[in-house]
Design a protein around this motif. Structure first.
Motif, PDB file in Angstrom:
ATOM      1  N   LYS A 160      53.757  37.225  38.301  1.00 56.46           N
ATOM      2  CA  LYS A 160      53.517  36.339  39.444  1.00 56.46           C
ATOM      3  C   LYS A 160      52.647  37.027  40.494  1.00 56.46           C
ATOM      4  CE  LYS A 160      55.926  33.658  42.996  1.00 56.46           C
ATOM      5  NZ  LYS A 160      57.240  33.268  43.560  1.00 56.46           N
ATOM      6  N   ASP A 161      52.833  38.358  40.663  1.00 60.35           N
ATOM      7  CA  ASP A 161      52.050  39.089  41.661  1.00 60.35           C
ATOM      8  C   ASP A 161      50.653  39.463  41.169  1.00 60.35           C
ATOM      9  OD1 ASP A 161      52.521  41.093  39.841  1.00 60.35           O
ATOM     10  OD2 ASP A 161      53.752  42.333  41.167  1.00 60.35           O
ATOM     11  N   GLY A 162      50.289  39.003  39.964  1.00 63.67           N
ATOM     12  CA  GLY A 162      48.958  39.257  39.433  1.00 63.67           C
ATOM     13  C   GLY A 162      48.844  40.488  38.572  1.00 63.67           C
ATOM     14  N   GLN A 163      49.900  41.292  38.505  1.00 63.31           N
ATOM     15  CA  GLN A 163      49.851  42.510  37.700  1.00 63.31           C
ATOM     16  C   GLN A 163      49.877  42.167  36.213  1.00 63.31           C
ATOM     17  OE1 GLN A 163      53.002  45.236  38.530  1.00 63.31           O
ATOM     18  NE2 GLN A 163      52.242  46.824  37.161  1.00 63.31           N
ATOM     19  N   VAL A 164      49.011  42.831  35.444  1.00 61.19           N
ATOM     20  CA  VAL A 164      48.925  42.593  34.004  1.00 61.19           C
ATOM     21  C   VAL A 164      49.901  43.521  33.281  1.00 61.19           C
ATOM     22  CG1 VAL A 164      47.436  42.762  31.973  1.00 61.19           C
ATOM     23  CG2 VAL A 164      46.550  41.791  34.097  1.00 61.19           C
ATOM     24  N   PHE A 165      50.571  43.004  32.250  1.00 57.43           N
ATOM     25  CA  PHE A 165      51.474  43.824  31.453  1.00 57.43           C
ATOM     26  C   PHE A 165      51.414  43.361  29.997  1.00 57.43           C
ATOM     27  CE2 PHE A 165      53.933  40.135  32.475  1.00 57.43           C
ATOM     28  CZ  PHE A 165      54.838  39.942  31.447  1.00 57.43           C
ATOM     29  N   THR A 166      51.798  44.256  29.099  1.00 59.77           N
ATOM     30  CA  THR A 166      51.825  43.945  27.667  1.00 59.77           C
ATOM     31  C   THR A 166      53.253  43.660  27.248  1.00 59.77           C
ATOM     32  OG1 THR A 166      49.949  45.424  27.287  1.00 59.77           O
ATOM     33  CG2 THR A 166      51.232  44.765  25.362  1.00 59.77           C
ATOM     34  N   GLU A 167      53.446  42.530  26.584  1.00 55.39           N
ATOM     35  CA  GLU A 167      54.784  42.136  26.146  1.00 55.39           C
ATOM     36  C   GLU A 167      54.801  42.059  24.625  1.00 55.39           C
ATOM     37  OE1 GLU A 167      58.231  38.746  26.998  1.00 55.39           O
ATOM     38  OE2 GLU A 167      56.175  38.432  27.701  1.00 55.39           O
ATOM     39  N   ARG A 168      55.756  42.763  24.014  1.00 51.43           N
ATOM     40  CA  ARG A 168      55.954  42.687  22.573  1.00 51.43           C
ATOM     41  C   ARG A 168      56.970  41.586  22.299  1.00 51.43           C
ATOM     42  NH1 ARG A 168      56.857  48.008  21.185  1.00 51.43           N
ATOM     43  NH2 ARG A 168      54.646  48.238  20.842  1.00 51.43           N
ATOM     44  N   LEU A 169      56.577  40.565  21.540  1.00 46.83           N
ATOM     45  CA  LEU A 169      57.373  39.345  21.376  1.00 46.83           C
ATOM     46  C   LEU A 169      57.665  39.042  19.916  1.00 46.83           C
ATOM     47  CD1 LEU A 169      55.623  36.882  23.867  1.00 46.83           C
ATOM     48  CD2 LEU A 169      58.044  37.414  23.888  1.00 46.83           C
ATOM     49  N   TYR A 184      61.745  26.443  20.333  1.00 50.47           N
ATOM     50  CA  TYR A 184      61.156  27.749  20.063  1.00 50.47           C
ATOM     51  C   TYR A 184      62.022  28.780  20.791  1.00 50.47           C
ATOM     52  CZ  TYR A 184      56.867  25.633  18.251  1.00 50.47           C
ATOM     53  OH  TYR A 184      55.955  24.932  17.514  1.00 50.47           O
ATOM     54  N   PHE A 185      62.365  29.874  20.074  1.00 47.82           N
ATOM     55  CA  PHE A 185      63.201  30.930  20.638  1.00 47.82           C
ATOM     56  C   PHE A 185      62.366  32.214  20.670  1.00 47.82           C
ATOM     57  CE2 PHE A 185      66.142  34.460  20.378  1.00 47.82           C
ATOM     58  CZ  PHE A 185      67.165  34.097  21.259  1.00 47.82           C
ATOM     59  N   ALA A 186      62.150  32.760  21.871  1.00 47.56           N
ATOM     60  CA  ALA A 186      61.315  33.959  22.024  1.00 47.56           C
ATOM     61  C   ALA A 186      62.141  35.081  22.629  1.00 47.56           C
ATOM     62  CB  ALA A 186      60.108  33.659  22.913  1.00 47.56           C
ATOM     63  N   ILE A 187      62.032  36.276  22.036  1.00 50.70           N
ATOM     64  CA  ILE A 187      62.701  37.465  22.564  1.00 50.70           C
ATOM     65  C   ILE A 187      61.671  38.583  22.637  1.00 50.70           C
ATOM     66  CG2 ILE A 187      63.503  38.167  20.258  1.00 50.70           C
ATOM     67  CD1 ILE A 187      66.030  39.256  21.680  1.00 50.70           C
ATOM     68  N   GLY A 188      61.639  39.296  23.755  1.00 48.64           N
ATOM     69  CA  GLY A 188      60.566  40.283  23.918  1.00 48.64           C
ATOM     70  C   GLY A 188      60.954  41.399  24.862  1.00 48.64           C
ATOM     71  N   GLU A 189      60.027  42.331  25.032  1.00 47.80           N
ATOM     72  CA  GLU A 189      60.207  43.445  25.961  1.00 47.80           C
ATOM     73  C   GLU A 189      58.856  43.890  26.472  1.00 47.80           C
ATOM     74  OE1 GLU A 189      61.660  47.054  24.270  1.00 47.80           O
ATOM     75  OE2 GLU A 189      60.603  46.790  22.373  1.00 47.80           O
ATOM     76  N   ASP A 190      58.855  44.481  27.665  1.00 43.23           N
ATOM     77  CA  ASP A 190      57.639  45.000  28.271  1.00 43.23           C
ATOM     78  C   ASP A 190      57.271  46.298  27.561  1.00 43.23           C
ATOM     79  OD1 ASP A 190      55.616  46.017  29.831  1.00 43.23           O
ATOM     80  OD2 ASP A 190      56.600  45.614  31.741  1.00 43.23           O
ATOM     81  N   SER A 191      56.139  46.290  26.842  1.00 38.77           N
ATOM     82  CA  SER A 191      55.737  47.479  26.077  1.00 38.77           C
ATOM     83  C   SER A 191      54.625  48.262  26.765  1.00 38.77           C
ATOM     84  CB  SER A 191      55.268  47.057  24.666  1.00 38.77           C
ATOM     85  OG  SER A 191      54.188  46.141  24.748  1.00 38.77           O
TER      86      SER A 191
END
Length: 777
Positions: A160-169, A184-191
């Motif tokens: 939301k604050d504009g910061q880019v991050f990589t998510e492994r989903l 659809y069921f999605a589970i992920g983490e910030d990688s």
């Protein structure tokens, strides 16, 4: 009415009240009650109770209609359990409908994205897009979902604050009973942090930790880049010179003045080499006292160019080196190979330059030599060895030695690595470094690998038949052997022939070999894991060293290369690499094993870094099988020292079933833990009052007091413990509640898998050391 409802059923007060009320006033009532069926099952019945008043105002009989609503209750309980798990999960969970409208986002997903629940529910996941994810990724995702299968991958999203991050989903489509897509069921983490660590490690592992120059991997990569560059490949006037440089008799400096002085000399040698040819494309330290140089030279008068370059280098490296108060005069041998005249592949060119260096050394050193095509055949002795190598199995000249592997936290001997030797009838014991490369090149390594696998299993059976407990044995697989189509079949047959538990066989493969063909390696490694064997990644840190590769393959053990262990106590770069590898391994649930541990200082440093296992000359050289038997029978352990930190880690087992206590005790004692046992909660409190305990593993279903009740009290009485419970699936709600309240660290399900249990116990002690150990007591 009592007979109708079942005489053994205890009705709740509200049910009886409804009956009395309808008997007095008539009417219709609806009530739900539990009911115990004849087979012991617990059912929920929804009762419709009705009594109609007749014309003569006399009350008519009471009519009861019962409906089984057990499944409705179970569904509600499952939904509540899912809610509790999702709310407390560290992984992000997102659920959308078939049109991808967000229906649910757990706290981890909201924290990762920076949005509130009100801001995301009802919208589509595209709100998180950054525009940086390749279109091919989305295309692959939609193609998978269109086929009704799950998709896993990485998306570059924006908070939301504009910061880019990589998510492994991992995103899965969910159908209803009619096969129609519902959710659809999605589970992920910030990688992002893992990717950053991977990038940093990749940079570090392509540089030599001592000199800061390229290492062998970085040098070969640079050579590959140059030889594949279209501008170089098509330029008739330019050639790439590969120079291999070896310091003459460097080992004598190490022996006489020590490794620290030798290392300082290597640093100065590398610096002088780089300064002498500033226009070089790459300068590297390739090995102990070996260096490499890449340089573009004009084709015209190339012979004069090589002569000039060799003269320049020999002159630059000849002056004495001043290290502290010592002055060293060293000489060097140089070998040259040229692209494309002497080869087109990086490995071929570097091997050619190294062959030329051997010629220079053979001529007395302090000189240079050009690659000669005749060097490909080597000398007559090596050619003869290749001929004899074809008959070593039939002539029974091969044998295995075994190097012990130790648990670094308990000192227990927990495994062996099988190492190949060639007992030549005339030349004596030939080390593998002299014949394995030839076996690889000729393809003989396949048959040799089959022999090693069978012989290791045979020896394991012999130890078992002699009454020794099971022990893990690691067998090295060559790159060629790993790609053989029937490898899984061969392993399965060897295990079956000697009746070996697959979990006690570990297969080692280098990361470079696994990356030669990723698709085949993935299939092979998954097939081997399907047999139940363990896999280890050898020489980690010297090649690709990627988190992505580690997570892609089902690796159990990561072996830290001895080149990093050698100077771990004095070189910050080597120490940082080792610490990063250990942290990475633990993050991915893998065991970290350090190779080449030769000193007590190295052993203690690795223990403080929480390295799990080690092998090396500090404990033992590779031994023949009969000496290993004597070593195991004597119960020899790794000496950890006399301080408090060296005391055996203590675990308390609590269970009212003696057979379970016996099995757990036997399993954990083999790992070197100090094991205490208690058959009841009362006995456990008595043990805790007398003994210092780090980890407690308790059964859940015990008389008088359950495991969660016991550990809830232990939390208050002995807070500096890591508490775990053994639980069946039916007890999961009570265990989940205990986890949420912090009474227990983790629960393990029954029946347990030995390797998984050992891994969880190892993790529990690691958690204890982080929270309370080292400085805790």
């Amino acid at each position: 009415m009592t007979e109708l409802l079942g005489a053994d059923t205890q009705r709740p007060p509200e049910f009886l009240a409804e009956l009395r009320d309808i008997g007095a006033h008539g009417g219709v009532r609806q009530v739900e009650t539990p009911l115990t069926a004849g087979d012991g099952r617990r059912l929920w019945i929804s009762w419709s109770i009705e009594q109609r008043v007749g014309a003569d105002t006399i009350l008519a009989p009471i009519f009861l209609v019962g409906t089984d609503v057990t499944r409705m209750h179970e569904s509600l309980e499952s939904a509540l359990l899912f809610r509790d798990i999702a709310q407390n999960s560290p992984l992000s969970i997102l659920i959308t409908d078939a049109r991808r409208k967000i229906l649910f986002a757990n706290p981890a997903a909201l924290a990762m994205s920076g949005y509130s629940a009100e801001e995301v529910v009802g919208r589509q996941p595209r709100m998180f897009r950054s525009g940086l994810t390749p279109d091919e990724t989305y295309n692959a995702m939609w193609a998978a979902h269109g086929s009704g299968v799950s998709w896993s991958g990485e998306l570059i999203n924006r908070r939301k604050d504009g910061q880019v991050f990589t998510e492994r989903l991992s995103i899965s489509p969910i159908d209803d009973h009619d096969g129609q897509l519902r959710f659809y069921f999605a589970i992920g983490e910030d990688s992002s942090r893992q990717r950053e660590l991977e990038t940093r490690l990749a940079l570090v592992t392509r540089s030599d930790a001592l000199t800061g120059l390229h290492n062998r991997v970085g040098f070969v990569n640079e050579l590959a880049r140059l030889t594949r560059c279209p501008a170089v490949a098509t330029a008739a006037a330019t050639r790439i010179a590969v120079v291999h440089i070896d310091i003459d008799d460097f080992e004598s400096i190490n022996r006489t003045f020590g490794h620290e002085t030798g290392d300082r000399l290597l640093v100065e040698f590398g610096r002088r080499l780089a300064d002498s040819v500033p226009e070089a494309d790459a300068v590297a330290r390739l090995g102990n006292d070996e260096f490499g140089l890449l340089l573009s030279v004009p084709e015209e008068n190339s012979g004069d160019s090589y002569d000039e370059l060799s003269s320049l280098l020999l002159a630059a490296l000849r002056p004495a080196f001043v290290i502290g108060e010592q002055t060293f005069e060293v000489s060097s041998s140089l070998g040259f190979a040229c692209f494309p005249a002497d080869g087109k592949e990086p490995g071929e060119l570097l091997a050619g330059a190294a062959s030329a260096t051997r010629v220079a050394k053979r001529d007395g050193g302090n000189s240079a030599a050009r690659f000669d095509g005749q060097l490909n055949t080597e000398d007559s002795e090596r050619r003869q060895l290749l001929v004899e190598l074809r008959q070593v199995i039939e002539k029974r000249q091969l044998l295995l030695h075994y190097q012990p592997q130790l648990n670094l936290q308990t000192g227990a001997l927990i495994g062996m690595e099988a190492l190949l030797r060639w007992q030549h009838p005339e030349k004596g014991m030939i080390p593998p470094g002299r014949f394995i490369p030839w076996a690889e090149e000729s393809g003989l390594i396949i048959a040799i690998g089959e022999w090693v696998l069978g012989e290791a299993c045979r020896q394991m059976r012999e130890w078992l038949d002699a009454g020794l407990p099971p022990i893990k044995v690691a067998v090295n697989l060559s790159a060629r052997h790993f790609r053989v189509a029937n490898l899984c079949q061969s392993v399965g047959e060897a295990l079956a022939r000697y009746q070996i538990d697959p979990q006690t066989l570990e297969l080692e493969i280098t990361e470079g070999a696994m990356m030669l063909d990723v698709a085949t390696s993935t299939r092979t490694s998954e097939g081997l894991k399907g047999l139940g064997v363990r896999l280890s990644l050898d020489d980690f840190g010297t090649g690709y060293s990627s988190l992505a590769y580690l997570s892609r393959f089902p690796i159990d053990v990561v072996k830290i290369d001895q080149s990093f262990v050698r100077d771990i106590t004095s070189n910050p770069a080597s120490a940082a690499i080792v610490q990063a590898i250990i942290a990475m391994s633990h993050k991915l649930g893998k065991i970290a094993l350090a190779e080449g541990v030769e000193t007590e200082e190295q052993m203690h440093y690795l223990r403080r870094c929480d390295c799990d296992e080690m092998q090396g000359y500090f404990f033992s050289r590779p031994l023949p099988a009969e000496q290993v038997s004597a070593l195991r029978s004597a119960g020899k352990r790794l000496a950890l020292g006399s301080n408090a930190d060296a005391a055996p880690p203590t675990v308390l087992l609590v269970d009212d079933e003696p057979s379970i206590l016996s099995a757990l005790n036997r399993l954990l004692r083999r790992e070197g833990y100090r094991v205490l046992v208690a058959g009841s909660a009362e006995a456990a409190f008595a043990v805790l009052a007398r003994e210092s305990v780090a980890v407690i593993l308790s059964d859940q279903r015990m008389p008088v007091m359950t495991g969660t009740e016991l550990l809830a009290r232990v939390k208050t009485l002995y807070p500096q413990t890591v508490r775990m419970v053994l639980s069946g699936y039916s007890e999961i709600s009570a265990v989940t509640d205990a986890i949420n309240k912090g009474s227990i660290h983790k629960y393990l399900s029954k029946p347990w898998d030995d390797e998984h249990l050992k891994s969880e116990i190892r993790d529990a002690f690691r958690t204890w050391r982080e929270r309370f150990g080292r400085d805790g007591d």
